[in-house]
Design a protein around this motif. Structure first.
Motif, mmCIF file in Angstrom:
data_model
loop_
_atom_site.group_PDB
_atom_site.id
_atom_site.type_symbol
_atom_site.label_atom_id
_atom_site.label_comp_id
_atom_site.label_asym_id
_atom_site.label_seq_id
_atom_site.Cartn_x
_atom_site.Cartn_y
_atom_site.Cartn_z
ATOM 1 N N ASP A 137 0.834 -1.149 -0.087
ATOM 2 C CA ASP A 137 0.066 0.016 0.070
ATOM 3 C C ASP A 137 0.659 1.327 0.089
ATOM 4 O O ASP A 137 0.482 2.184 -0.801
ATOM 5 C CB ASP A 137 -1.103 0.088 1.218
ATOM 6 N N ARG A 138 1.891 1.162 0.580
ATOM 7 C CA ARG A 138 2.922 2.533 0.759
ATOM 8 C C ARG A 138 3.449 2.509 -0.280
ATOM 9 O O ARG A 138 3.753 3.791 -0.804
ATOM 10 C CB ARG A 138 3.832 2.296 1.830
ATOM 11 N N VAL A 139 3.949 1.462 -1.150
ATOM 12 C CA VAL A 139 4.448 1.755 -2.288
ATOM 13 C C VAL A 139 3.570 2.078 -3.424
ATOM 14 O O VAL A 139 4.031 2.964 -4.324
ATOM 15 C CB VAL A 139 5.175 0.212 -2.951
ATOM 16 N N PHE A 140 2.322 1.933 -3.356
ATOM 17 C CA PHE A 140 1.408 1.985 -4.494
ATOM 18 C C PHE A 140 0.928 3.496 -4.164
ATOM 19 O O PHE A 140 0.822 4.156 -5.160
ATOM 20 C CB PHE A 140 0.032 1.189 -4.289
ATOM 21 N N LEU A 141 0.918 4.039 -3.011
ATOM 22 C CA LEU A 141 0.428 5.309 -2.795
ATOM 23 C C LEU A 141 1.640 6.206 -3.461
ATOM 24 O O LEU A 141 1.560 7.368 -3.828
ATOM 25 C CB LEU A 141 0.419 5.556 -1.381
ATOM 26 N N GLN A 183 6.118 -9.998 -5.561
ATOM 27 C CA GLN A 183 6.039 -10.037 -7.013
ATOM 28 C C GLN A 183 4.868 -8.876 -7.139
ATOM 29 O O GLN A 183 4.914 -8.272 -8.348
ATOM 30 C CB GLN A 183 5.536 -11.235 -7.335
ATOM 31 N N GLU A 184 3.832 -8.865 -6.493
ATOM 32 C CA GLU A 184 2.953 -7.559 -6.503
ATOM 33 C C GLU A 184 3.529 -6.376 -6.406
ATOM 34 O O GLU A 184 3.059 -5.363 -7.388
ATOM 35 C CB GLU A 184 1.846 -7.832 -5.365
ATOM 36 N N ILE A 185 4.630 -5.928 -5.739
ATOM 37 C CA ILE A 185 5.555 -4.748 -5.645
ATOM 38 C C ILE A 185 5.892 -4.588 -6.606
ATOM 39 O O ILE A 185 6.157 -3.429 -7.515
ATOM 40 C CB ILE A 185 6.245 -4.827 -4.485
ATOM 41 N N GLU A 186 6.526 -5.760 -7.601
ATOM 42 C CA GLU A 186 7.324 -5.523 -8.591
ATOM 43 C C GLU A 186 6.389 -5.023 -9.884
ATOM 44 O O GLU A 186 6.886 -4.492 -10.655
ATOM 45 C CB GLU A 186 7.994 -6.989 -8.890
ATOM 46 N N ARG A 187 5.333 -5.659 -9.954
ATOM 47 C CA ARG A 187 4.200 -5.445 -10.876
ATOM 48 C C ARG A 187 3.893 -3.875 -10.870
ATOM 49 O O ARG A 187 3.657 -3.195 -11.707
ATOM 50 C CB ARG A 187 3.025 -6.150 -10.815
ATOM 51 N N LEU A 188 3.754 -3.420 -9.485
ATOM 52 C CA LEU A 188 3.620 -1.890 -9.506
ATOM 53 C C LEU A 188 4.504 -0.788 -10.015
ATOM 54 O O LEU A 188 4.267 -0.135 -10.842
ATOM 55 C CB LEU A 188 3.384 -1.560 -8.092
ATOM 56 N N LYS A 195 3.927 2.919 -17.964
ATOM 57 C CA LYS A 195 2.762 4.073 -18.129
ATOM 58 C C LYS A 195 2.749 4.695 -16.804
ATOM 59 O O LYS A 195 2.915 4.375 -15.647
ATOM 60 C CB LYS A 195 1.579 3.141 -18.478
ATOM 61 N N SER A 196 2.543 6.112 -16.806
ATOM 62 C CA SER A 196 2.229 6.872 -15.694
ATOM 63 C C SER A 196 1.028 6.625 -14.931
ATOM 64 O O SER A 196 1.194 6.814 -13.711
ATOM 65 C CB SER A 196 2.245 8.453 -16.091
ATOM 66 N N ASN A 197 -0.126 6.177 -15.430
ATOM 67 C CA ASN A 197 -1.182 5.801 -14.609
ATOM 68 C C ASN A 197 -1.297 4.448 -14.255
ATOM 69 O O ASN A 197 -1.405 3.503 -15.037
ATOM 70 C CB ASN A 197 -2.497 6.269 -15.392
ATOM 71 N N VAL A 198 -0.841 4.200 -13.279
ATOM 72 C CA VAL A 198 -0.520 2.519 -12.633
ATOM 73 C C VAL A 198 -1.872 1.879 -12.275
ATOM 74 O O VAL A 198 -2.137 0.868 -11.972
ATOM 75 C CB VAL A 198 0.284 2.640 -11.499
ATOM 76 N N SER A 199 -3.015 2.929 -11.944
ATOM 77 C CA SER A 199 -4.366 2.289 -11.829
ATOM 78 C C SER A 199 -4.847 1.542 -12.736
ATOM 79 O O SER A 199 -5.564 0.506 -12.656
ATOM 80 C CB SER A 199 -5.288 3.474 -11.378
ATOM 81 N N THR A 200 -4.643 1.638 -14.064
ATOM 82 C CA THR A 200 -5.053 0.961 -15.283
ATOM 83 C C THR A 200 -4.270 -0.013 -15.660
ATOM 84 O O THR A 200 -4.428 -1.287 -16.094
ATOM 85 C CB THR A 200 -5.150 1.976 -16.645
ATOM 86 N N GLY A 201 -2.866 -0.135 -15.256
ATOM 87 C CA GLY A 201 -1.993 -0.952 -15.598
ATOM 88 C C GLY A 201 -1.570 -0.959 -16.922
ATOM 89 O O GLY A 201 -1.216 -2.244 -17.250
ATOM 90 N N LYS A 202 -1.859 -0.463 -17.867
ATOM 91 C CA LYS A 202 -1.717 -0.516 -19.283
ATOM 92 C C LYS A 202 -0.469 0.090 -19.707
ATOM 93 O O LYS A 202 0.182 0.639 -19.199
ATOM 94 C CB LYS A 202 -3.054 -0.214 -19.904
#
Length: 240
Positions: A137-141, A183-188, A195-202
């Motif tokens: 969560d901290r990495v995502f924020l 692995q989830e942190i790596e995907r972020l 891509k700058s918008n990580v919420s879409t992941g595209k």
């Protein structure tokens, strides 16, 4: 030459008296402490700075013995326990009525629960992924806050190496974190890089992440993969 103030010497002497009292109570059978296995020595207390961790069986006799030791320590040293800031933890086999009796005897009513100590989780249950979810969560924020900025590839690489990858380092130097969470942190980080918008992941992945994670000498960017960055930093054998 490092000089220690006299007040700190007095504090160390007082704490040494508390430690000897607990050791003496363990030797005469007043308290039994805690063992990680049958052949291991019993641990009655752990001391860190001005914090103390006491271990004893959830019985009336041992609770009163601990209470007497703390009362004696208060009388001889003048240092009192702050029960409002103290917390207690019980084994799952301890009945709730016995828990309430011990809490009332000691005057400690706060449960350790999911609290943190020195920035680390106090208790690690079976679901480690749930306990360490806050790292992701901290990495995502952090990455979300960068997504609204116009960063170059070099800027993104610096942010990933010097900020995002450093967030879990302190926790993972003490605990083994699940590989799936790494692995989830790596995907972020991967999504942020392409891509700058990580919420879409595209975004088009023009190059495999394994190649990007290679060292600069090998043609990569030096962004270490989680198995090397995180799991190798966990060297505490008791946290498995």
């Amino acid at each position: 030459m490092c000089r220690i103030p006299r007040c700190q010497y007095l504090f160390l002497l007082c704490v040494e008296g508390l430690s000897l009292s607990l050791k003496s109570a363990s030797e005469n059978g007043s308290i039994s402490g805690c063992r990680i296995n049958r052949s291991a020595p019993a641990i009655t207390h752990l001391l860190f700075a001005d914090d103390s961790f006491l271990f004893f069986k959830a019985t009336t006799l041992e609770t009163k013995a601990i209470q007497e030791i703390l009362s004696s320590y208060k009388r001889f040293s003048g240092q009192a326990v702050n029960f409002q800031k103290s917390a207690i933890f019980f084994n799952a086999n301890v009945h709730r009525d016995k828990q309430m009796e011990i809490k009332q005897t000691l005057g400690v009513f706060n449960d350790i629960g999911n609290s943190k100590y020195l920035g680390l989780p106090s208790l690690i249950g079976r679901s480690k992924k749930t306990v360490f979810r806050y790292l992701k969560d901290r990495v995502f924020l952090k990455i979300q806050s960068w997504s609204s900025k116009l960063l170059s590839r070099a800027g993104k690489a610096i942010m990933i190496r010097n900020v995002a990858q450093m967030i879990p380092t302190y926790t993972m130097s003490c605990f083994m974190v699940p590989k799936t969470l790494c692995q989830e942190i790596e995907r972020l980080m991967n999504a942020f890089w392409w891509k700058s918008n990580v919420s879409t992941g595209k975004g088009i992945r023009w190059c495999a992440w394994d190649k990007i994670s290679m060292s600069k000498k090998s043609g990569g960017l030096g962004i270490k993969k989680p198995p090397k960055l995180f799991l190798s930093a966990s060297r505490n054998p008791t946290s498995n």
